[in-house]
Design a protein around this motif. Structure first.
Motif, PDB file in Angstrom:
ATOM      1  N   PHE A 209       0.836  -1.201   0.000  1.00  0.00           N
ATOM      2  CA  PHE A 209       0.000   0.000   0.000  1.00  0.00           C
ATOM      3  C   PHE A 209       0.874   1.256   0.000  1.00  0.00           C
ATOM      4  N   TYR A 210       1.886   1.256   0.878  1.00  0.00           N
ATOM      5  CA  TYR A 210       2.807   2.393   1.006  1.00  0.00           C
ATOM      6  C   TYR A 210       3.566   2.625  -0.302  1.00  0.00           C
ATOM      7  N   ASN A 211       4.122   1.564  -0.862  1.00  0.00           N
ATOM      8  CA  ASN A 211       4.920   1.721  -2.079  1.00  0.00           C
ATOM      9  C   ASN A 211       4.088   2.232  -3.246  1.00  0.00           C
ATOM     10  N   ASN A 212       2.856   1.742  -3.377  1.00  0.00           N
ATOM     11  CA  ASN A 212       1.997   2.194  -4.473  1.00  0.00           C
ATOM     12  C   ASN A 212       1.820   3.708  -4.459  1.00  0.00           C
ATOM     13  N   ALA A 213       1.674   4.268  -3.262  1.00  0.00           N
ATOM     14  CA  ALA A 213       1.390   5.702  -3.149  1.00  0.00           C
ATOM     15  C   ALA A 213       2.658   6.552  -3.068  1.00  0.00           C
ATOM     16  N   TYR A 214       3.675   6.064  -2.378  1.00  0.00           N
ATOM     17  CA  TYR A 214       4.892   6.867  -2.208  1.00  0.00           C
ATOM     18  C   TYR A 214       5.815   6.807  -3.426  1.00  0.00           C
ATOM     19  N   ASN A 215       5.561   5.888  -4.333  1.00  0.00           N
ATOM     20  CA  ASN A 215       6.389   5.811  -5.537  1.00  0.00           C
ATOM     21  C   ASN A 215       5.867   6.683  -6.670  1.00  0.00           C
ATOM     22  N   ILE A 216       4.857   7.509  -6.384  1.00  0.00           N
ATOM     23  CA  ILE A 216       4.365   8.473  -7.369  1.00  0.00           C
ATOM     24  C   ILE A 216       4.481   9.867  -6.777  1.00  0.00           C
ATOM     25  N   GLU A 217       4.427  10.885  -7.633  1.00  0.00           N
ATOM     26  CA  GLU A 217       4.639  12.256  -7.174  1.00  0.00           C
ATOM     27  C   GLU A 217       3.428  12.839  -6.447  1.00  0.00           C
ATOM     28  N   GLN A 218       2.270  12.269  -6.631  1.00  0.00           N
ATOM     29  CA  GLN A 218       1.043  12.795  -6.032  1.00  0.00           C
ATOM     30  C   GLN A 218       1.203  12.957  -4.521  1.00  0.00           C
ATOM     31  N   LYS A 219       0.757  14.102  -3.997  1.00  0.00           N
ATOM     32  CA  LYS A 219       0.898  14.395  -2.571  1.00  0.00           C
ATOM     33  C   LYS A 219      -0.424  14.273  -1.810  1.00  0.00           C
ATOM     34  N   LEU A 220      -1.542  14.671  -2.440  1.00  0.00           N
ATOM     35  CA  LEU A 220      -2.858  14.698  -1.798  1.00  0.00           C
ATOM     36  C   LEU A 220      -3.719  13.573  -2.371  1.00  0.00           C
ATOM     37  N   PHE A 221      -4.393  12.833  -1.501  1.00  0.00           N
ATOM     38  CA  PHE A 221      -5.213  11.696  -1.916  1.00  0.00           C
ATOM     39  C   PHE A 221      -6.633  11.848  -1.370  1.00  0.00           C
ATOM     40  N   HIS A 222      -7.613  11.768  -2.264  1.00  0.00           N
ATOM     41  CA  HIS A 222      -9.004  11.765  -1.819  1.00  0.00           C
ATOM     42  C   HIS A 222      -9.365  10.366  -1.328  1.00  0.00           C
ATOM     43  N   TYR A 223     -10.159  10.318  -0.256  1.00  0.00           N
ATOM     44  CA  TYR A 223     -10.517   9.053   0.399  1.00  0.00           C
ATOM     45  C   TYR A 223     -12.026   8.997   0.593  1.00  0.00           C
ATOM     46  N   GLY A 224     -12.670   7.987   0.040  1.00  0.00           N
ATOM     47  CA  GLY A 224     -14.101   7.797   0.222  1.00  0.00           C
ATOM     48  C   GLY A 224     -14.358   6.616   1.130  1.00  0.00           C
ATOM     49  N   LEU A 225     -15.230   6.791   2.127  1.00  0.00           N
ATOM     50  CA  LEU A 225     -15.536   5.721   3.084  1.00  0.00           C
ATOM     51  C   LEU A 225     -16.979   5.272   2.884  1.00  0.00           C
ATOM     52  N   PHE A 226     -17.167   3.964   2.668  1.00  0.00           N
ATOM     53  CA  PHE A 226     -18.464   3.393   2.368  1.00  0.00           C
ATOM     54  C   PHE A 226     -18.761   2.233   3.320  1.00  0.00           C
ATOM     55  N   ALA A 227     -19.978   1.701   3.228  1.00  0.00           N
ATOM     56  CA  ALA A 227     -20.383   0.543   4.027  1.00  0.00           C
ATOM     57  C   ALA A 227     -20.351  -0.711   3.164  1.00  0.00           C
ATOM     58  N   GLY A 228     -20.066  -1.849   3.796  1.00  0.00           N
ATOM     59  CA  GLY A 228     -19.962  -3.101   3.071  1.00  0.00           C
ATOM     60  C   GLY A 228     -21.222  -3.476   2.323  1.00  0.00           C
ATOM     61  N   ASN A 229     -22.383  -3.226   2.923  1.00  0.00           N
ATOM     62  CA  ASN A 229     -23.628  -3.625   2.282  1.00  0.00           C
ATOM     63  C   ASN A 229     -23.954  -2.772   1.061  1.00  0.00           C
ATOM     64  N   GLU A 230     -23.546  -1.498   1.063  1.00  0.00           N
ATOM     65  CA  GLU A 230     -23.793  -0.711  -0.141  1.00  0.00           C
ATOM     66  C   GLU A 230     -22.857  -1.145  -1.261  1.00  0.00           C
ATOM     67  N   ALA A 231     -21.644  -1.585  -0.903  1.00  0.00           N
ATOM     68  CA  ALA A 231     -20.751  -2.130  -1.922  1.00  0.00           C
ATOM     69  C   ALA A 231     -21.339  -3.401  -2.523  1.00  0.00           C
ATOM     70  N   LEU A 232     -21.907  -4.247  -1.664  1.00  0.00           N
ATOM     71  CA  LEU A 232     -22.532  -5.477  -2.140  1.00  0.00           C
ATOM     72  C   LEU A 232     -23.687  -5.178  -3.081  1.00  0.00           C
ATOM     73  N   ARG A 233     -24.501  -4.187  -2.705  1.00  0.00           N
ATOM     74  CA  ARG A 233     -25.671  -3.898  -3.531  1.00  0.00           C
ATOM     75  C   ARG A 233     -25.267  -3.307  -4.883  1.00  0.00           C
ATOM     76  N   ILE A 234     -24.300  -2.424  -4.877  1.00  0.00           N
ATOM     77  CA  ILE A 234     -23.821  -1.862  -6.140  1.00  0.00           C
ATOM     78  C   ILE A 234     -23.216  -2.964  -7.007  1.00  0.00           C
ATOM     79  N   ALA A 235     -22.412  -3.828  -6.391  1.00  0.00           N
ATOM     80  CA  ALA A 235     -21.749  -4.889  -7.146  1.00  0.00           C
ATOM     81  C   ALA A 235     -22.741  -5.900  -7.702  1.00  0.00           C
TER      82      ALA A 235
END
Length: 664
Positions: A209-235
């Motif tokens: 996880f760390y390497n994926n993000a720190y090996n690119i120049e991007q500094k700011l990351f947007h983060y979305g937090l969801f519930a498991g059941n809404e992921a299930l329903r969308i999927a």
């Protein structure tokens, strides 16, 4: 288990009106969902995941990375604080009024590269909170629900301190070990490079996880937090799923919600299309006024939107698509509304007959008081009527992100009045069908307890020995209510319900409102919300409604007979439909049809899968593994045992399905 795809994640962001950066890497968390690959995955179009229940001891969440157009990578982690033997953050915070540990609200946030744990030996490079976040605090028990409070900071609107809900390493081997540490931050399994570890390299899923993000120049990351059941329903491909607004949603739908909140006296400032702190405070104040003090979850979903007078577009729609549906709503109006008498729909299960007294003729409504006690960490609820008859109405349970009353063990079911189903008592009226449904009855309700129920899943309210759920139109629980409301004592138990045109309506303030309206998501939302107002909290209303049904079953012998008759009618309708779809059960042994009925009732298999299983040389073995049956070994064992008993007892005497009493 199911596959979470990149397209599913994209739709989750779209559903919540979260802007999606074109080129940046995006972080996301799913509370109550775990990747099957617990080592951390590479970027791919899809990964297999399973819905779990956070227990604050083990990691039960997913922290993901998304590169639009290039796939998603998933990592086991946690989005809730830990309360295990070595890291009892929640317990410690409770002693300080809830402060010291937090649970981040579902929403969209941002994090910058930086160090977590400044000036500490355990400090390590991670991702630091980049703005103010609203968080839940608990001071009464070891979880976070609507009985808790959102920390909005009492220092003033211009002095909101940072909570420091970072994304960092969780110091954990993974989900199987109760050893992660978090006071509320979003954490990934693994171990960090830090002074405390002698600067050993990052290890475990965190390293990737760390390497994926720190090996690119991007500094700011947007983060979305969801519930498991809404992921299930969308999927699952649900295209009728309505949009939702929550913290940091953005767009025209947010602006319209802000305008409506201002019109109703809940000041959110000048509408600016961004769901920020002012909008969150205004929305929660509206929810407390429109519903109840502890019903302010800060999410604008279907129930809140309806009260606000804002129809929600489905995923993929825009506000313009539904603009003509937005109507003014009286902010002082509760359940009163225009009578909405639905045109009767055709149904295999509907019936006619005398209708009970209307709400205008209410007589001696049942008086019910709710109480509770906590024992061994469980909260149990009880009802007492006007005759001082006290009954159990279950305990508070969780399933994914849902919370409600239910039964956890067979002993819970035994504690209920009403007893178990015995087909011998109903064979005179219903014939051998009384035995036909026995295996499914046993599988649904701890062996067949008449008053079995649960209020903690998607349906919000499920009742009876056949587990009739409230969410489906023209099926299950709504059909049961259509029948019991014809009983002459119906108004004693549900004084605010009546039948209009054969459909269930609620009477309030002199107006009549249908509870059978099919909403955009295909569910009977009004009926569900009447029986159980909130999916994430135990309300007195849901306890009272459970108690009403239990007391009624005790006082009127016809009540349970209606359960039996409807359950048989449901089985007949499902089997009739299966035959029309080409499932070859006619001319087969009765137990083949029993397997088909149980599969269809629980939803384990599709018609094509059932056809294939019936054509196997060993039908019994095929039926125990068809569809998703492997996920329900206990259920399969129960059904199989009862089929064996019915065959051993020669109940059906060599009959074939479609002959004699089993002609449908």
């Amino acid at each position: 288990m199911f596959s979470l795809t990149e397209e599913s994640v994209k739709r989750m962001w779209q559903r919540c009106n979260f802007p999606i950066p074109d080129h940046d890497m995006i972080f996301f968390g799913v509370r109550g969902l775990l990747p099957v690959n617990q080592s951390g995955t590479d970027f791919a179009d899809s990964h297999v995941v399973s819905v779990e229940t956070p227990d604050y001891k083990h990691m039960r969440c997913t922290i993901g990375q998304w590169k639009p157009g290039h796939g998603i990578a998933l990592f086991p982690g946690s989005t809730v604080p830990s309360n295990n033997a070595s890291n009892d953050h929640v317990t410690s915070a409770m002693n300080k009024g809830g402060f010291g540990a937090n649970q981040l609200m579902l929403g969209r946030y941002s994090h910058r590269k930086g160090k977590h744990g400044l000036n500490r030996k355990s400090g390590h490079k991670a991702f630091r909170q980049a703005e103010w976040f609203p968080v839940w605090r608990t001071k009464d028990d070891l979880d976070y629900d609507l009985e808790d409070f959102v920390d909005m900071n009492l220092l003033g609107r211009n002095a909101r301190p940072i909570v420091w809900d970072n994304i960092h390493c969780g110091w954990s081997q993974g989900p199987e070990n109760p050893d992660y540490t978090s006071a509320g931050c979003q954490v990934v399994a693994g171990f960090p490079k830090c002074e405390k570890r002698g600067t050993k390299p990052n290890a475990g899923p965190w390293k990737k996880f760390y390497n994926n993000a720190y090996n690119i120049e991007q500094k700011l990351f947007h983060y979305g937090l969801f519930a498991g059941n809404e992921a299930l329903r969308i999927a699952s491909g649900d295209t009728e799923y309505s949009q939702s607004l929550r913290f940091n949603s953005y767009g025209d739908l947010v602006k319209k919600a802000q305008e409506l909140l201002n019109e109703r006296g809940f000041d959110v400032g000048t509408p600016d299309s961004k769901f920020g702190p002012n909008t969150l405070e205004g929305l929660m104040a509206f929810q407390r006024t429109a519903f109840a003090p502890n019903r302010d979850d800060g999410i604008l979903g279907p129930m809140t939107a309806e009260a606000l007078g804002l129809p929600l577009p489905r995923v993929g729609q825009t506000l313009d698509d539904i603009s003509d549906e937005i109507v003014p709503v009286d902010p002082d109006e509760n359940d009163a509304g225009i009578s909405d008498v639905l045109r009767p729909d055709s149904s295999d299960l509907d019936d006619d007959g005398p209708v009970a007294a209307t709400a205008s003729e209410v007589v001696d409504a049942k008086e019910i008081q709710i109480s509770s006690k906590t024992e061994n960490g469980w909260k149990f609820y009880f009802a007492t009527d006007e005759n001082d008859q006290k009954i159990s109405v279950g305990r508070r349970l969780k399933y994914g992100n849902y919370k409600g009353l239910g039964l956890r063990t067979a002993d819970d079911a035994k504690a209920l009045p009403g007893g178990k189903y015995d087909p011998a008592n109903y064979v005179d009226e219903h014939g051998l069908w009384a035995y036909f449904i026995q295996p499914t009855v046993a599988g649904e309700s701890f062996g067949g307890y008449f008053n079995c129920f649960n209020c903690y899943d998607r349906a919000k309210f499920t009742y009876g020995f056949y587990q009739l759920a409230a969410h489906t139109p023209n099926e299950n629980l709504i059909m049961f209510f259509r029948r019991i409301l014809r009983l002459p004592d119906a108004q004693r138990f549900f004084p605010d319900l009546e039948l209009v045109g054969g459909k269930v309506h609620r009477v309030s303030g002199g107006s009549t409102k249908s509870l059978e309206k099919k909403h955009d998501d295909g569910l009977l939302r009004d009926f569900m919300n009447y029986l159980n107002p909130r999916a994430y909290h135990v309300d007195d209303e849901e306890a009272v409604n459970v108690a009403r049904l239990i007391y009624w079953s005790e006082e009127n012998d016809a009540f349970n007979n209606i359960q039996v008759g409807l359950s048989i009618d449901i089985a007949k309708a499902k089997l009739k439909r299966a035959i029309s779809k080409g499932v070859p059960i006619e001319g087969r042994p009765i137990w083949h049809a029993i397997w088909v009925n149980d599969n269809l009732h629980q939803g384990r298999a599709k018609y094509t899968q059932l056809k294939s299983a019936l054509n196997k040389s060993d039908v019994d073995s095929a039926m125990t593994t068809v569809g998703i049956s492997e996920n329900y070994p206990g259920r399969i064992k129960t059904v199989r045992r009862w089929i064996k008993k019915l065959n051993t007892d020669n109940v059906f005497d060599g009959m074939q399905f479609g002959d004699g009493p089993f002609e449908i």
